[in-house]
Enzyme design. Sequence first.
Site, PDB file in Angstrom:
ATOM      1  N   GLY A  12      42.187  49.378  35.930  1.00  0.00           N
ATOM      2  CA  GLY A  12      42.384  48.344  36.998  1.00  0.00           C
ATOM      3  C   GLY A  12      43.808  48.447  36.919  1.00  0.00           C
ATOM      4  O   GLY A  12      44.483  47.600  38.218  1.00  0.00           O
ATOM      5  N   ASP A  62      34.135  54.740  36.906  1.00  0.00           N
ATOM      6  CA  ASP A  62      33.270  53.013  37.064  1.00  0.00           C
ATOM      7  C   ASP A  62      33.287  52.267  35.825  1.00  0.00           C
ATOM      8  O   ASP A  62      32.333  52.391  34.847  1.00  0.00           O
ATOM      9  CB  ASP A  62      32.537  53.245  37.591  1.00  0.00           C
ATOM     10  CG  ASP A  62      31.233  51.905  37.622  1.00  0.00           C
ATOM     11  OD1 ASP A  62      31.952  50.526  37.794  1.00  0.00           O
ATOM     12  OD2 ASP A  62      30.457  52.210  38.634  1.00  0.00           O
ATOM     13  N   TYR A 154      32.244  35.081  40.452  1.00  0.00           N
ATOM     14  CA  TYR A 154      33.672  34.937  39.920  1.00  0.00           C
ATOM     15  C   TYR A 154      33.712  34.194  38.831  1.00  0.00           C
ATOM     16  O   TYR A 154      34.053  34.693  37.925  1.00  0.00           O
ATOM     17  CB  TYR A 154      34.369  34.956  41.376  1.00  0.00           C
ATOM     18  CG  TYR A 154      35.707  35.554  41.252  1.00  0.00           C
ATOM     19  CD1 TYR A 154      35.743  37.281  40.594  1.00  0.00           C
ATOM     20  CD2 TYR A 154      36.469  33.863  40.476  1.00  0.00           C
ATOM     21  CE1 TYR A 154      37.352  37.430  40.087  1.00  0.00           C
ATOM     22  CE2 TYR A 154      37.826  35.344  40.311  1.00  0.00           C
ATOM     23  CZ  TYR A 154      38.395  36.301  40.148  1.00  0.00           C
ATOM     24  OH  TYR A 154      39.674  36.478  39.834  1.00  0.00           O
ATOM     25  N   ALA A 156      31.897  32.687  36.828  1.00  0.00           N
ATOM     26  CA  ALA A 156      30.819  32.908  35.653  1.00  0.00           C
ATOM     27  C   ALA A 156      31.435  33.932  34.653  1.00  0.00           C
ATOM     28  O   ALA A 156      31.565  33.861  34.114  1.00  0.00           O
ATOM     29  CB  ALA A 156      29.889  33.321  36.241  1.00  0.00           C
ATOM     30  N   LYS A 158      34.208  35.543  35.579  1.00  0.00           N
ATOM     31  CA  LYS A 158      35.612  34.475  34.239  1.00  0.00           C
ATOM     32  C   LYS A 158      35.664  34.050  33.486  1.00  0.00           C
ATOM     33  O   LYS A 158      36.036  33.792  32.385  1.00  0.00           O
ATOM     34  CB  LYS A 158      36.620  34.414  35.105  1.00  0.00           C
ATOM     35  CG  LYS A 158      37.443  35.138  36.850  1.00  0.00           C
ATOM     36  CD  LYS A 158      37.541  36.293  35.890  1.00  0.00           C
ATOM     37  CE  LYS A 158      38.346  37.727  36.593  1.00  0.00           C
ATOM     38  NZ  LYS A 158      39.014  38.306  35.819  1.00  0.00           N
TER      39      LYS A 158
END
Length: 246
Positions: A12, A62, A154, A156, A158
Amino acid sequence: MALDGKVAIVTGGAQGIGKEIARVLARNGAYIVIPDISIVQAQQTAREIEELGRKSLAIQADLAQLSEAENVGKSVLDFFGQIDVLVNNAGITRDNLFLRMKEEEWDTVIGVNLKSVFNCTKAVIRHMSKRRSGRIINISSVVGQIGNAGQANYSASKAGIIGFTKSMAREFGARGITVNAVAPGFIDTEMTRSLPERAREEFLKNIPLGRVGTPEEVAEAVLFLASDASRYITGQVINVNGGIYM
Ligand code: NAP
């Protein structure tokens, strides 16, 4: 320089914090691989890295798909012959209050944020184990430590990254591989600029240093963890959050 001749994958890395991590590692001598779902932006970032005098490779992937992450690992080994550093940075949000949160919002966030970390680690770990050296740095979030209304998926993902980091650190320490997490707080990026003004103000009130962080401040912690200076540090979470959580 700290990373002269090392090969670093920054997932990313096309934009935002990942792009800054790519730039800071490159400025310190690393060759940079940028697997990202957005290939046009990844190629642009790779060109900017080349202007710094470092080789760089953009790959469309992906990373929520294991096969695509594994292809990235193979392409990097074909191109560079080695992988020294993996920064698992790719991440997304699909925020919603829990009662409204759709299964698809849960699955997508867990897939991109958490499963991609499993996938990319799978793609590099045998190679690192054979060489008995490697650095894996996973980008978590303060939200994984303290939670946030509207971000059950989000937070959970992280928090999952932190558990994964510690387990990997225990499994691969004997192989000379360190595995750490960086947990940024409120960082000035597209992700946080889209927050409503009221939510921003609320965050700011709780930051002892009184301001949001910059992508460069996160990237410098990643540089430390990627470099030899951190060789006796593994299984840790480095908080880059202005003191919002301590
Ligand atoms: P960003 O600007 O949205 O960058 C994330 C990159 O990952 C984008 O280029 C994105 O492409 C790519 N990506 C998304 N899904 C992908 C997939 N399935 N496979 C490969 N690449 C994919 O985000 P950011 O704000 O820089 O955040 C970077 C990391 O820091 C994330 O893990 C985030 O959770 C974490 N973090 C951010 C903050 C903050 O304040 N910004 C705070 C704490 C933690 P698209 O743009 O096409 O989706």
